[in-house]
Design a protein around this motif. Structure first.
Motif, short mmCIF file in Angstrom:
data_model
loop_
_atom_site.label_atom_id
_atom_site.label_comp_id
_atom_site.label_asym_id
_atom_site.label_seq_id
_atom_site.Cartn_x
_atom_site.Cartn_y
_atom_site.Cartn_z
N ASP A 48 0.81 -1.22 0.00
CA ASP A 48 0.00 0.00 0.00
C ASP A 48 0.85 1.27 0.00
OD1 ASP A 48 -2.14 -1.63 0.07
OD2 ASP A 48 -2.55 -1.40 2.21
N LEU A 49 2.17 1.11 0.17
CA LEU A 49 3.03 2.29 0.25
C LEU A 49 3.61 2.63 -1.12
CD1 LEU A 49 5.07 1.57 3.47
CD2 LEU A 49 3.02 2.96 3.21
N GLU A 50 3.93 3.90 -1.30
CA GLU A 50 4.60 4.37 -2.51
C GLU A 50 6.10 4.39 -2.20
OE1 GLU A 50 4.70 5.15 -6.22
OE2 GLU A 50 2.69 5.41 -5.40
N ILE A 110 3.27 15.53 1.44
CA ILE A 110 4.35 14.55 1.44
C ILE A 110 3.90 13.26 2.12
CG2 ILE A 110 6.56 14.02 2.54
CD1 ILE A 110 7.57 16.67 1.68
N ILE A 111 3.20 13.39 3.25
CA ILE A 111 2.71 12.21 3.95
C ILE A 111 1.76 11.43 3.04
CG2 ILE A 111 1.29 11.42 5.88
CD1 ILE A 111 2.39 13.69 7.54
N MET A 130 6.65 11.18 10.47
CA MET A 130 5.23 11.23 10.14
C MET A 130 4.35 10.83 11.32
SD MET A 130 5.05 9.42 6.41
CE MET A 130 3.31 9.02 6.58
N ARG A 163 7.63 4.15 13.18
CA ARG A 163 6.55 5.14 13.07
C ARG A 163 5.43 4.80 14.07
NH1 ARG A 163 3.48 6.01 7.41
NH2 ARG A 163 2.22 4.28 8.14
N ILE A 178 11.60 9.77 0.18
CA ILE A 178 11.48 10.26 1.55
C ILE A 178 12.54 9.57 2.39
CG2 ILE A 178 9.77 8.51 2.24
CD1 ILE A 178 8.37 10.67 3.85
N PHE A 206 8.73 6.93 -3.55
CA PHE A 206 8.71 8.32 -3.15
C PHE A 206 9.99 8.65 -2.39
CE2 PHE A 206 7.35 12.04 -0.75
CZ PHE A 206 6.71 12.75 -1.74
N SER A 240 1.58 11.42 -0.15
CA SER A 240 2.22 10.85 -1.32
C SER A 240 2.93 9.54 -0.98
CB SER A 240 3.26 11.82 -1.90
OG SER A 240 2.67 13.07 -2.18
N PHE A 241 3.52 9.48 0.22
CA PHE A 241 4.26 8.29 0.62
C PHE A 241 3.30 7.18 1.08
CE2 PHE A 241 6.34 5.99 4.23
CZ PHE A 241 7.15 5.20 3.45
N ASP A 242 2.34 7.52 1.88
CA ASP A 242 1.43 6.54 2.45
C ASP A 242 -0.01 7.02 2.26
OD1 ASP A 242 0.06 4.69 3.90
OD2 ASP A 242 1.22 4.90 5.74
N PRO A 243 -0.57 6.80 1.06
CA PRO A 243 -1.94 7.28 0.81
C PRO A 243 -2.87 6.58 1.79
CG PRO A 243 -0.92 6.40 -1.20
CD PRO A 243 -0.04 6.02 -0.06
#
Lengths: 247, 291
Positions: free
Chosen positions: A79-81, B164-165, A94, A146, A86, A84, B167-170
């Motif tokens: 489910d993660l991109e 940003i949040i 986060m 996290r 980061i 990206f 985009s990384f973890d929809p």
């Protein structure tokens, strides 16, 4: 014992087809429960229902007042991109979102919490690395860091140990045990029955409804596991509608 | 022709070139970062769709007030916002994903816009609206462009962290009790603002080029979000300056000249940038670090 999550005749699903069907029962406050069952049994759907992302088709789901607004969730890695760009530090930071929101500054305490979380998952020195450059196991450590930062009272884990090396699994299991010892309520979707027997006192065997729910030793009997495999029913396009009671 | 004559003289002599340069600077600063987010959120084609969607609004502004930039700008922004909201709503309540709704609305908007302009304006105006002319930017147009670009940059700062949040973890924001949808809509509003800002200089069709081409090229130079944005701004500005000069010296239409310059920078980056083909595939072949 007080219940953290109480399901009453709960039906969750998509497109009017149930994925969780007439589930009744509760997760006690401070309990550590494994949710297991065959594919398509509604395990992930149940977590989504608890998170409030999926309105019930029927019945109710009640979260204890003390847990409102302090729920953490570990998504499946797909489910993660991951592409990206980061950094590990930013991804863990986060977890402060609930406290700082979009504009408040993070402050020294948040900084220390992030540092401590990275230490506990064994990722010191990885702060500047981009998450995309990490292995699957390291990425899972980032997500656990996290969760540590989020500091929630109710923690939902969706297949936390899928396709992860044994050492990482052991390290992360230790964190789950620590959460349990601190009195947090933890639910984890898992497939490894040995793991469940060793580390999870409570178990829910889900096949759309609860095939068995309670202490792990009494739930994971050989007969039940064999029975559960054949119970994995198929999606029936012409299934009749359930009689809906007014609640 | 000396270097001075090529690079400095056009700007020193002609006020319209200076205004065009200032407009390019404003657009580069606003569009660079937004393009990076579109790219990283896999929405590279969304800007394109949105730029088409502005058209009926611009056309209605044109119908009401004639060739008036404020009217067409406001019309375009309203149309863009409308399409963003409609597509977002459709994605939420129907089985269509957002990109599909966008595609449908874009096609409808485009046809509608061309129809409206051509019934009243004729082909010259249509060409101008579609492809713009940065050399015709007057003081008022420059002011409007710069003001909208600045506003959009402020809006991006406002939504930077949640964006940003998300985009990384929809889904993270939604699970944490905030609506991810709200930030997505604000972001698309930012995109619409930038496209409207670029519309006078570049035209509705070309404005998206200064947003996406430098952003895509930046991917070959940088790895972090901040450096990607900085690279994207520099590349956009470079395309603006050189595009204007080519357009001036060789009597080319300015919009396409700028976008083609950006295109050439993109091809160059793809080949020779640190993460480009030559240096990452050919030169370093067989060489690796010790640890």
């Amino acid at each position: 014992m007080n219940s953290a999550i109480a399901c009453r005749n709960l039906t969750l699903g998509y497109d009017r087809h149930p994925a969780v069907h007439h589930l009744s029962g509760s997760f006690a406050l401070g309990s550590l429960t494994a949710i297991t069952g065959p594919n398509g049994a509604g395990k992930s759907t149940l977590l989504k229902g608890i998170l409030g992302l999926l309105p019930p088709l029927g019945g109710t789901i009640k979260i204890a007042d003390s847990l409102q607004g302090t729920i953490s969730y570990l998504p499946q890695q797909t489910d993660l991109e991951a592409d990206f760009p980061i950094s590990v530090w930013d991804a863990v930071t986060m977890g402060h979102w609930r406290r700082v929101g979009a504009w408040r500054s993070l402050g020294r305490e948040s900084h220390l919490q992030t540092q401590e979380a990275l230490r506990r998952v064994g990722l010191q020195g990885f702060e500047r690395r981009s998450v995309g450059s990490l292995s699957g196991g390291q990425r899972q450590r980032v997500l656990f860091a996290r969760l540590l930062v989020e500091d929630a009272a109710l923690i939902l884990l969706d297949e936390p140990f899928a396709a992860i090396d044994q050492r990482t699994v052991n390290d992360l299991l230790a964190i789950v045990q620590a959460w349990h010892a601190q009195g947090r309520t933890v639910l984890a979707v898992l497939h490894d029955l040995e793991q469940i027997r060793h580390h999870f006192p409570q178990c829910l065997y889900l096949v759309r409804h609860a095939l068995a729910w309670g202490e792990t030793d009494k739930v994971l009997t050989p007969e039940l596991v064999a029975h559960g495999r054949v119970m994995s029913e198929s999606w029936d396009e012409s299934a009749p509608y359930c009689f809906v009671e007014s609640s | 022709m000396t270097l001075y004559e090529f690079f400095i003289d056009p700007f020193a002599q002609f006020a319209f070139m200076r205004r065009a340069l200032a407009a390019c600077l404003a657009l580069s600063l606003a569009c660079g970062p937004v393009g990076i987010f579109l790219l990283l959120r896999r929405m590279s084609l969304m800007g394109d769709a949105l730029s088409h969607a502005l058209l009926p609004g611009v056309a209605v502004g044109f119908l009401i007030a004639g060739f008036s930039l404020p009217a067409m700008t406001i019309g375009g922004f309203i149309a863009g916002l409308g399409v963003v909201l409609l597509a977002g709503t459709a994605a939420r309540f129907t089985l269509l994903r957002e990109d599909a709704s966008f595609a449908a609305l874009q096609l409808i908007s485009m046809a509608l816009g061309v129809l409206i302009v051509s019934t009243k304006g004729g082909n010259v105006n249509l060409m101008h609206i579609l492809f713009g002319s940065v050399l015709a930017v007057d003081d008022q147009a420059l002011l409007i462009t710069a003001a909208i670009a600045s506003l959009s940059l402020l809006l991006l700062v406002f939504i930077y962290r949640p964006l940003i949040i998300d985009s990384f973890d929809p889904g993270y924001l939604q699970r944490s009790g905030s609506s991810g949808m709200r930030w997505q809509l604000l972001f698309l509003a930012t995109v619409a603002m930038d496209l409207v800002a670029g519309f006078q200089a570049m035209g509705a069709m070309m404005a998206v080029g200064i947003m996406m081409l430098p952003a895509i090229a930046a991917r070959f130079w940088a790895k972090e979000i901040w450096s990607l944005m900085a690279t994207s701004i520099v590349l956009a500005l470079g395309s603006g300056v050189f595009g204007l000069l080519f357009s001036f010296h060789y009597r080319l239409p300015s919009g396409p000249a700028i976008i083609l310059t950006a295109g050439m920078l993109h091809l160059f980056s793809m080949m020779f940038a640190p993460l480009g083909i030559v240096r990452s595939r050919l030169l370093r072949h067989g060489r690796h670090r010790k640890g």
